[in-house]
Scaffold this motif. Structure first.
Motif, short mmCIF file in Angstrom:
data_model
loop_
_atom_site.label_atom_id
_atom_site.label_comp_id
_atom_site.label_asym_id
_atom_site.label_seq_id
_atom_site.Cartn_x
_atom_site.Cartn_y
_atom_site.Cartn_z
N SER A 138 41.11 33.79 41.18
CA SER A 138 40.16 34.28 40.55
C SER A 138 40.46 34.59 38.88
CB SER A 138 39.47 35.46 41.09
OG SER A 138 39.45 35.06 42.61
N ASN A 139 41.85 35.26 39.07
CA ASN A 139 42.48 35.59 37.76
C ASN A 139 42.62 34.48 36.66
OD1 ASN A 139 42.32 38.34 38.15
ND2 ASN A 139 44.60 38.16 38.90
N GLU A 140 43.20 33.34 37.49
CA GLU A 140 43.28 32.10 36.74
C GLU A 140 42.04 31.44 36.02
OE1 GLU A 140 45.55 29.03 38.84
OE2 GLU A 140 45.64 27.83 37.11
N ILE A 141 41.12 31.61 36.65
CA ILE A 141 39.57 31.23 36.07
C ILE A 141 39.36 31.65 34.97
CG2 ILE A 141 36.90 31.44 36.38
CD1 ILE A 141 37.20 30.65 39.17
N LYS A 142 39.60 33.19 34.59
CA LYS A 142 39.48 33.77 33.52
C LYS A 142 40.15 33.19 32.43
CE LYS A 142 38.05 38.58 33.21
NZ LYS A 142 38.24 39.92 33.67
N LYS A 143 41.47 32.95 32.44
CA LYS A 143 42.73 32.27 31.73
C LYS A 143 42.11 30.93 31.15
CE LYS A 143 46.87 31.57 32.84
NZ LYS A 143 47.84 31.84 33.78
N LEU A 144 41.61 30.34 32.18
CA LEU A 144 41.21 28.67 32.00
C LEU A 144 39.76 28.80 31.18
CD1 LEU A 144 42.02 27.20 35.39
CD2 LEU A 144 43.19 26.79 33.15
N THR A 145 39.15 29.93 31.06
CA THR A 145 37.82 29.91 30.50
C THR A 145 38.10 30.08 29.03
OG1 THR A 145 36.84 30.79 32.57
CG2 THR A 145 35.61 31.11 30.40
#
Ligand code: ZN
Length: 138
Positions: free
Chosen positions: A22-29
């Protein structure tokens, strides 16, 4: 009461990776929040002869040009990059590649999040308690 002993280790591993994903999603956004221009294309060098007799290129010293192959209105066009614009064009091309890369990873991360969630849900599922032999349905 949570999940018991051996399963609880597996469950906490799954929980950890769910948090990480879920943290990675933020980064990828993040790359998508920018409004800087991008170019869907590839930058490369071409070498060619100009055709003038007596030119250095006639003796093997070819002319080098940086070009960008980019899609415009559905067609791929090859354009010479004007001198002084190489860094700028390269930056825009790289930005586009970053978006595509982030998007591809996002698809993968979403898939893994759903798998992890399904697995965690299955581990938590239990049956409705049965009433004991001697106890009547109260
Ligand atoms: Zn030449």
């Amino acid at each position: 009461m949570g999940i018991q002993n051996t399963d609880s280790q597996k469950f906490s591993r799954l929980r950890q990776s769910l948090v990480q994903l879920s943290n990675e999603i933020k980064k990828l956004t993040n790359p998508f929040l920018s409004d800087k221009p991008v170019i869907k294309g590839t930058v490369y060098e071409i070498k060619r002869k100009c055709g003038k007799p007596g030119c250095k290129c006639a003796h093997g010293e070819l002319h080098c040009r940086m070009v960008v192959s980019a899609s415009e209105k559905g067609k791929t066009r090859l354009r010479v990059i004007p001198s002084g614009f190489l860094i700028e064009v390269q930056g825009k091309v790289r930005r586009y590649q970053d978006l595509r890369q982030a998007r591809a990873r996002l698809v993968e991360v979403h898939k893994r999040i759903l798998q992890t969630m399904d697995e965690m849900e299955a581990m938590r599922r239990e049956e409705v308690p049965k009433s004991g032999k001697n106890s009547s349905a109260a």
